[in-house]
Each structure stands twice: as structure tokens, then as C-alpha cells.
Design an enzyme around this catalytic site. Sequence first.
Site, PDB file in Angstrom:
ATOM      1  N   ARG A  19      -8.714   1.469   9.672  1.00  0.00           N
ATOM      2  CA  ARG A  19      -8.115  -0.067   9.956  1.00  0.00           C
ATOM      3  C   ARG A  19      -9.098  -0.543  10.906  1.00  0.00           C
ATOM      4  O   ARG A  19      -8.909  -1.903  11.471  1.00  0.00           O
ATOM      5  CB  ARG A  19      -6.756   0.188  10.863  1.00  0.00           C
ATOM      6  CG  ARG A  19      -5.725  -0.160   9.814  1.00  0.00           C
ATOM      7  CD  ARG A  19      -4.399   0.119  10.512  1.00  0.00           C
ATOM      8  NE  ARG A  19      -3.138  -0.824  10.517  1.00  0.00           N
ATOM      9  CZ  ARG A  19      -2.101  -0.074   9.923  1.00  0.00           C
ATOM     10  NH1 ARG A  19      -2.194   0.811   9.251  1.00  0.00           N
ATOM     11  NH2 ARG A  19      -1.124  -0.887   9.593  1.00  0.00           N
ATOM     12  N   LYS A  39       0.823  -1.152  -0.149  1.00  0.00           N
ATOM     13  CA  LYS A  39       0.061  -0.088   0.027  1.00  0.00           C
ATOM     14  C   LYS A  39       0.720   1.369   0.054  1.00  0.00           C
ATOM     15  O   LYS A  39       0.421   2.297  -0.876  1.00  0.00           O
ATOM     16  CB  LYS A  39      -0.997  -0.066   1.278  1.00  0.00           C
ATOM     17  CG  LYS A  39      -1.868  -1.047   1.414  1.00  0.00           C
ATOM     18  CD  LYS A  39      -2.748  -0.941   2.642  1.00  0.00           C
ATOM     19  CE  LYS A  39      -2.250  -0.942   4.044  1.00  0.00           C
ATOM     20  NZ  LYS A  39      -1.154  -1.928   4.244  1.00  0.00           N
ATOM     21  N   ARG A  49      12.341  -6.006   4.451  1.00  0.00           N
ATOM     22  CA  ARG A  49      12.059  -4.573   4.397  1.00  0.00           C
ATOM     23  C   ARG A  49      12.984  -3.340   4.880  1.00  0.00           C
ATOM     24  O   ARG A  49      13.281  -3.775   6.131  1.00  0.00           O
ATOM     25  CB  ARG A  49      10.541  -4.235   4.720  1.00  0.00           C
ATOM     26  CG  ARG A  49      10.147  -2.850   4.456  1.00  0.00           C
ATOM     27  CD  ARG A  49       8.745  -2.764   4.505  1.00  0.00           C
ATOM     28  NE  ARG A  49       8.022  -2.548   5.735  1.00  0.00           N
ATOM     29  CZ  ARG A  49       6.902  -2.236   5.887  1.00  0.00           C
ATOM     30  NH1 ARG A  49       6.066  -2.093   4.882  1.00  0.00           N
ATOM     31  NH2 ARG A  49       6.411  -1.944   7.185  1.00  0.00           N
ATOM     32  N   ARG A  73       1.005  -8.283  13.955  1.00  0.00           N
ATOM     33  CA  ARG A  73       0.565  -7.413  13.207  1.00  0.00           C
ATOM     34  C   ARG A  73      -0.528  -7.866  12.074  1.00  0.00           C
ATOM     35  O   ARG A  73      -1.576  -7.600  11.914  1.00  0.00           O
ATOM     36  CB  ARG A  73       1.572  -6.637  12.247  1.00  0.00           C
ATOM     37  CG  ARG A  73       2.303  -5.496  13.199  1.00  0.00           C
ATOM     38  CD  ARG A  73       3.498  -4.973  12.560  1.00  0.00           C
ATOM     39  NE  ARG A  73       3.371  -4.154  11.375  1.00  0.00           N
ATOM     40  CZ  ARG A  73       4.229  -4.170  10.501  1.00  0.00           C
ATOM     41  NH1 ARG A  73       5.352  -4.459  10.430  1.00  0.00           N
ATOM     42  NH2 ARG A  73       3.767  -3.334   9.399  1.00  0.00           N
ATOM     43  N   ARG A  98      12.322  -1.301  10.511  1.00  0.00           N
ATOM     44  CA  ARG A  98      11.509  -0.857  11.356  1.00  0.00           C
ATOM     45  C   ARG A  98      11.424  -2.060  12.586  1.00  0.00           C
ATOM     46  O   ARG A  98      11.568  -2.918  12.301  1.00  0.00           O
ATOM     47  CB  ARG A  98      10.149  -0.771  10.893  1.00  0.00           C
ATOM     48  CG  ARG A  98       9.880   0.547  10.294  1.00  0.00           C
ATOM     49  CD  ARG A  98       8.566   0.317   9.467  1.00  0.00           C
ATOM     50  NE  ARG A  98       7.454   0.043  10.138  1.00  0.00           N
ATOM     51  CZ  ARG A  98       6.050   0.022   9.567  1.00  0.00           C
ATOM     52  NH1 ARG A  98       5.970   0.701   8.405  1.00  0.00           N
ATOM     53  NH2 ARG A  98       5.184  -0.561  10.188  1.00  0.00           N
TER      54      ARG A  98
HETATM   55  P1  AMP Z   1       1.799   0.844   9.361  1.00  0.00           P
HETATM   56  O1  AMP Z   1       3.212   1.889   9.078  1.00  0.00           O
HETATM   57  O2  AMP Z   1       0.634   1.340   8.307  1.00  0.00           O
HETATM   58  O3  AMP Z   1       2.225  -0.566   9.491  1.00  0.00           O
HETATM   59  O4  AMP Z   1       1.430   1.177  10.727  1.00  0.00           O
HETATM   60  C1  AMP Z   1       2.361   0.952  11.932  1.00  0.00           C
HETATM   61  C2  AMP Z   1       1.730   0.746  13.245  1.00  0.00           C
HETATM   62  O5  AMP Z   1       0.865   2.144  13.498  1.00  0.00           O
HETATM   63  C3  AMP Z   1       0.463  -0.055  13.342  1.00  0.00           C
HETATM   64  O6  AMP Z   1       0.821  -1.531  13.668  1.00  0.00           O
HETATM   65  C4  AMP Z   1      -0.490   0.623  14.430  1.00  0.00           C
HETATM   66  O7  AMP Z   1       0.246   0.380  15.718  1.00  0.00           O
HETATM   67  C5  AMP Z   1      -0.254   1.967  14.237  1.00  0.00           C
HETATM   68  N1  AMP Z   1      -1.285   2.350  13.193  1.00  0.00           N
HETATM   69  C6  AMP Z   1      -1.176   2.867  11.956  1.00  0.00           C
HETATM   70  N2  AMP Z   1      -2.450   3.102  11.127  1.00  0.00           N
HETATM   71  C7  AMP Z   1      -3.381   2.769  12.324  1.00  0.00           C
HETATM   72  C8  AMP Z   1      -4.684   3.049  12.311  1.00  0.00           C
HETATM   73  N3  AMP Z   1      -5.380   3.653  11.344  1.00  0.00           N
HETATM   74  N4  AMP Z   1      -5.327   2.731  13.283  1.00  0.00           N
HETATM   75  C9  AMP Z   1      -4.723   2.225  14.469  1.00  0.00           C
HETATM   76  N5  AMP Z   1      -3.351   2.020  14.424  1.00  0.00           N
HETATM   77  C10 AMP Z   1      -2.612   2.370  13.365  1.00  0.00           C
END
Ligand code: AMP
Length: 228
Positions: free
Chosen positions: A96, A24, A135, A179, A168
Site C-alpha cells: 500500500r 479486491k 458493506r 481511507r 466494520r
Molecule cells: P483493508 O481491510 O484492506 O481495508 O484494511 C483495513 C486497515 O488495515 C487499513 O485501513 C489500514 O489501517 C490497515 N492495513 C491493511 N493493509 C495495510 C497495509 N498494507 N499497510 C498499512 N496498513 C494496512
Amino acid sequence: MNAATSGKRPALRLVFLGPPGAGKGTQAQILAERLDARQISTGDILRKHVADGTDLGAKAKAFMEAGALVPDQLIIAMIESEIGTLDRFILDGFPRTVPQAEALDALLERLGKPLSAVFLFEADRPTLVRRLTARWTNPRNGRTYNTELNPPKVAGIDDDDGGALVQRPDDTAEIVGNRLTTYDAQTAPLVDFYAKSGRLTRIDALQSIDRVSDALCTALGIRDGAPA
Ligand code: AMP
């Protein structure tokens, strides 16, 4: 006079839905640049809050480190201020949960600005695990590389800004597992939510980066970078 003849760019309000590792962020970055839209990555925004030591960052940190979701009310308030008056944006990693999706619909309805499309990036779990654990990320702008699929020219260094790439902390095998479980439990119900209202377009995210990009552009009716 329509948008094309008036010179006003048509609105573009997209949601990119799908599990972590589906691509994404990579596609949002490409499409946002190509279409002059704003990529709104809630993960990137939260990581910046954590790095900057803000109140929100302090509240979000433990959830992120565990591979759990940050509470809805924090995320919804954050997204409302990010969207503001924007008319061309790609939501990458939001919504989400069903309450987040309902809050987004309510916000956009209040603004009289409905979503243009919701894309679901589909990939199998072994592929996602492989992609996430290979990654490397530029912490300065969120750009990602994959040591197998699209490695940087020099290992550990970003092609563009020459700075260091990092892994990360939530891309380790254990947290990746959390996740993906979180996705299945809390985010996967959004597939039905958007499918039922006829807004969902499925994208085969196992394809190459270029092919996924082409599929998105075709679905949006875009040729040569400009909406058809
Ligand atoms: P991502 O970079 O999109 O994988 O997000 C990393 C982390 O940020 C996730 O594992 C969540 O802990 C938090 N996070 C990101 N977007 C959301 C969301 N829309 N709702 C809740 N937590 C989020």
C-alpha cells in the site's frame, strides 16, 4: 517437461491493487478458491491481531480505526512471515506504499520468485463510498456482502456459516473518507511504480462480480478453472 506435464502447479504470485471498496477482497476470495491459492489479506490479518489482543494488534488498532495506514516496518515483517514458502498467493491490500512495494520486490528477488501479475481495480469515488457504507462483513472469515448488490439471503446473517454479519467500524462515512484520502496520497503512486516496470493490468471494477472474475481469468489465461 513443463509444469503442466510434470503435474506441478505453476506459480501464481499476484498483487491486487486498488482503493478500498473496489472489490479486491471479494475477487481474491473467489480466485483463491478457484485456483487453490492463498488469499493474503493484510486487513483481515490485522483485524485478527486486534481481536486476539496481540502486540501487533495493539500497535495497529489506532491507525486502523482512523483509516490511516499501519507503519511499513510492522506490515513488511508480517507479510514476510505470511508469504514464507508459498508459491501460489494473492496479496489483497498489500503493498500500500512505495516502501512496501520495494520491500516486496526485494523479498521475492531474494527468493527467486517474481510476481506473476499486478491487477489494478479501478472504480470512481462515489461508487466506492456507496459500496463501503453498504458493506456487511463476516468477521470470522472476511467474507463480505453488500445490502444492494449481493445481499445475504437473510439480513445480517452469513449464508454459509449462519453467524452474524457486522459492519466494520472503519466502514462509516467519515472513516471511509479518510481511507480514500489515504489511498490517493500513499497508495496511488504504486500505479506508476508497477506500470513503469510493465507489470500492471487494469481491471474495470465497476462491472458485476462475475464479469470482474472473468476479466481476471482471461488476463491470466485461465479457462475452466485451470491455467491454459
Ligand atoms: P483493508 O481491510 O484492506 O481495508 O484494511 C483495513 C486497515 O488495515 C487499513 O485501513 C489500514 O489501517 C490497515 N492495513 C491493511 N493493509 C495495510 C497495509 N498494507 N499497510 C498499512 N496498513 C494496512
